[in-house]
Scaffold this motif. Structure first.
Motif, short mmCIF file in Angstrom:
data_model
loop_
_atom_site.label_atom_id
_atom_site.label_comp_id
_atom_site.label_asym_id
_atom_site.label_seq_id
_atom_site.Cartn_x
_atom_site.Cartn_y
_atom_site.Cartn_z
N TYR A 10 -16.56 34.90 -40.63
CA TYR A 10 -15.76 35.14 -40.59
C TYR A 10 -15.49 33.76 -41.27
CZ TYR A 10 -15.60 38.33 -37.90
OH TYR A 10 -16.23 39.74 -36.12
N TRP A 67 -7.24 34.90 -40.70
CA TRP A 67 -8.35 35.67 -40.21
C TRP A 67 -9.17 36.46 -41.30
CZ3 TRP A 67 -12.47 32.80 -37.79
CH2 TRP A 67 -11.85 31.56 -36.33
N GLN A 73 -11.87 39.63 -42.49
CA GLN A 73 -12.22 40.73 -41.92
C GLN A 73 -13.34 40.53 -41.20
OE1 GLN A 73 -12.07 40.33 -45.01
NE2 GLN A 73 -14.50 41.61 -45.11
N GLY A 74 -14.39 39.86 -42.07
CA GLY A 74 -15.52 39.55 -41.69
C GLY A 74 -16.34 40.36 -42.39
#
Length: 123
Positions: free
Chosen positions: A94, A113, A115-116
């Motif tokens: 992330y 952040w 979403q990865g």
């Protein structure tokens, strides 16, 4: 609306390399400190690397010397070059943005952040 979008994950064999990218929108990117974190199944999210507005960097001990974080403010993008990958590097990665101008390793200190992106390293 702030968005962080990661890309570049995939599957590699041990010893291989990947380069992750994280493109930001909706923020004045150059003012943010940027970080990369990772989370393996059943484990807590952990710090990997971060970079300040002036490109000062710091790394987790487990990746120091193998991973390199960088940023391109004109492209609103931060990168994570990962070399000599090992199976223990397998995780969802992330990117995160910290608007408090603190070079921090703590998850709660980051405001936004992505979403990865999945990284899988096979032996």
């Amino acid at each position: 609306q702030v968005q962080l979008v990661e890309s570049g994950g995939g599957s590699v064999q041990a010893g291989g390399s990947l380069r992750l990218s994280c493109v930001a929108s909706g923020v004045q990117f150059s003012r943010y400190f940027m970080g990369w974190f990772r989370q393996a199944p059943g484990k807590e999210r952990e710090f990997v690397a971060h970079i300040s507005r002036t490109s000062s960097t710091d790394y987790a001990a487990s990746v120091k010397g193998r991973f390199t974080i960088s940023r391109d403010n004109a492209k609103k993008t931060t990168y994570l070059q990962m070399n000599s990958l090992q199976p223990e590097d397998t995780a969802v990665y992330y990117c995160a943005a910290d608007g408090n101008a603190i070079l921090t390793t703590r998850v709660p200190d980051y405001d936004y952040w992505g979403q990865g992106t999945q990284v899988t390293v096979s032996s």
